[in-house]
Motif scaffolding. Sequence first.
Motif, short mmCIF file in Angstrom:
data_model
loop_
_atom_site.label_atom_id
_atom_site.label_comp_id
_atom_site.label_asym_id
_atom_site.label_seq_id
_atom_site.Cartn_x
_atom_site.Cartn_y
_atom_site.Cartn_z
N ILE A 49 0.85 -1.19 0.00
CA ILE A 49 0.00 0.00 0.00
C ILE A 49 0.89 1.24 0.00
N PRO A 50 0.78 2.13 -0.99
CA PRO A 50 1.59 3.35 -1.02
C PRO A 50 1.33 4.21 0.21
N GLU A 51 2.39 4.80 0.75
CA GLU A 51 2.22 5.66 1.91
C GLU A 51 1.33 6.86 1.59
N SER A 52 1.32 7.27 0.31
CA SER A 52 0.48 8.40 -0.08
C SER A 52 -1.00 8.10 0.16
N VAL A 53 -1.40 6.85 -0.05
CA VAL A 53 -2.79 6.45 0.18
C VAL A 53 -3.12 6.54 1.67
N TRP A 54 -2.21 6.02 2.47
CA TRP A 54 -2.44 6.02 3.92
C TRP A 54 -2.45 7.45 4.47
N ALA A 55 -1.51 8.26 4.01
CA ALA A 55 -1.43 9.64 4.48
C ALA A 55 -2.70 10.41 4.11
N SER A 56 -3.22 10.18 2.90
CA SER A 56 -4.44 10.85 2.48
C SER A 56 -5.61 10.45 3.39
N ASP A 252 6.63 3.87 -21.67
CA ASP A 252 5.29 3.38 -21.36
C ASP A 252 5.18 3.33 -19.83
N ILE A 253 4.69 4.42 -19.25
CA ILE A 253 4.66 4.53 -17.79
C ILE A 253 3.83 3.41 -17.17
N GLU A 254 2.68 3.14 -17.76
CA GLU A 254 1.80 2.11 -17.20
C GLU A 254 2.50 0.76 -17.17
N GLN A 255 3.18 0.40 -18.24
CA GLN A 255 3.88 -0.88 -18.26
C GLN A 255 5.04 -0.88 -17.26
N SER A 256 5.73 0.25 -17.15
CA SER A 256 6.86 0.30 -16.22
C SER A 256 6.40 0.11 -14.78
N LEU A 257 5.21 0.58 -14.47
CA LEU A 257 4.70 0.45 -13.11
C LEU A 257 4.32 -0.99 -12.78
N THR A 258 4.01 -1.79 -13.80
CA THR A 258 3.64 -3.18 -13.54
C THR A 258 4.83 -4.01 -13.07
N THR A 261 9.73 -1.21 -8.68
CA THR A 261 9.99 -1.28 -7.25
C THR A 261 9.14 -0.22 -6.56
N PRO A 262 8.95 -0.33 -5.24
CA PRO A 262 8.21 0.72 -4.53
C PRO A 262 8.85 2.09 -4.70
N ASN A 263 10.19 2.14 -4.71
CA ASN A 263 10.86 3.43 -4.88
C ASN A 263 10.55 4.05 -6.24
N TYR A 264 10.52 3.23 -7.28
CA TYR A 264 10.21 3.75 -8.62
C TYR A 264 8.78 4.27 -8.66
N ARG A 265 7.84 3.52 -8.08
CA ARG A 265 6.45 3.97 -8.06
C ARG A 265 6.32 5.30 -7.34
N GLN A 266 7.05 5.43 -6.23
CA GLN A 266 7.01 6.66 -5.46
C GLN A 266 7.57 7.82 -6.29
N GLU A 267 8.67 7.57 -6.99
CA GLU A 267 9.29 8.63 -7.80
C GLU A 267 8.37 9.04 -8.94
N ILE A 268 7.72 8.09 -9.59
CA ILE A 268 6.79 8.42 -10.66
C ILE A 268 5.62 9.24 -10.11
N ASP A 269 5.17 8.89 -8.91
CA ASP A 269 4.09 9.65 -8.29
C ASP A 269 4.52 11.09 -8.05
N LEU A 340 9.94 7.65 3.68
CA LEU A 340 9.36 8.59 2.73
C LEU A 340 7.85 8.57 2.82
N ASN A 341 7.24 9.74 2.86
CA ASN A 341 5.79 9.78 2.91
C ASN A 341 5.28 10.91 2.05
N THR A 342 3.99 10.93 1.87
CA THR A 342 3.40 11.88 0.93
C THR A 342 3.51 13.31 1.39
#
Length: 356
Positions: A49-56, A252-258, A261-269, A340-342
């Motif tokens: 679960i991304p920390e951004s979701v929990w923080a929101s 292809d951002i969508e494919q890269s996210l599949t 790593t969590p760090n990459y997802r966080q950076e893209i966010d 790292l958090n949102t």
Amino acid sequence: MTNSDRLKKTDQKLIALLSDHISLLAASEQPSLDRQLSDVAPLLAQAGIPESVWASLLNSCHANLIPKYTTNHVSPRQITIIGGHGRMGKLFKEQLSLVGNNVSVLESEDWEYAEQLLSQTELVLVSVPIEYTVDVIKRAAKYLAPTTALCDITSIKTQPTQAMLEHHSGPVMGLHPMFGSNIKSFFGQKVVVCPGRNDDSFQWFLDFIKSQGGELIVCTPEEHDRMMTIVQATQHFCRFSLGIFLAEVKVDIEQSLTMSTPNYRQEIDIVKRLFSQNPHLCVDIMLATEERCDAISFLADTYSRLAKLVAKKDRDALIQEFENAQSFFEDKINTFIQPLNTMAIQRDFSTTNISI
């Protein structure tokens, strides 16, 4: 049981748990958002679960409580926000109005009413783009009473604070909200405070921010601007550059996210949040001062130097660069690096993009 039925049952359980969470918050002293995130960071990572979701979620729960415990504790004040229809100005207007203050707005088309909007108010907040801030301060100061508190919420502090002190004889303070305008409350947010003159006149305003769970960091305007060169301007440039690179190579951002790593997802966010902002704001943050431009230029030179080592496949030199930096961080990394958090993301998108 179908997936739809299972989802409904899960939602029911989640609603019940959220109700308990809000009740517990209301009945106790509320821990900081950073602390709450740190407490559950390993569980979030394990669950994916991304920390951004929990923080929101935590922010929303806290925002639900604000009217219940602040409305009766704040004496109504007369406030005018210059640039109050912009994103950050609108946020402050909403938050200050929520507890019963009388908040007026002065925009570029309203200067014929400036005397009416500025001369009788207790607090004037200047929330305009960086390049207009000093000029707006000079223009507004002529209408202010000596008792009116004047404050700017721009992301640079030295020049606006000097302008306020020079052109207004009354109370002066510089603030920098270290967050974006999409928050629901000041809970868990940092606000840098740069005292100017007659600080006591702003105490009610600072107490209001703290009552909503905000954290105040006091420093001089010069200290603020030195730190923001690193904390804000160079970080914007890093993410700005990464976003430009990804767009140019048509990743292809969508494919890269599949397969990320969590760090990459966080950076893209983070990058996605940056490019959802007003482009003028992002560029102005990087260009706001000569110091920022110089630091970004030095950072670019560092990138270039390291890229040349990569191009030459100079493994030994790259390892030496790594070890040099490692020695700088080794004594500090366990004490100042937090999960790292949102909130950290949002602070990087401090905004004053308004229409004035």
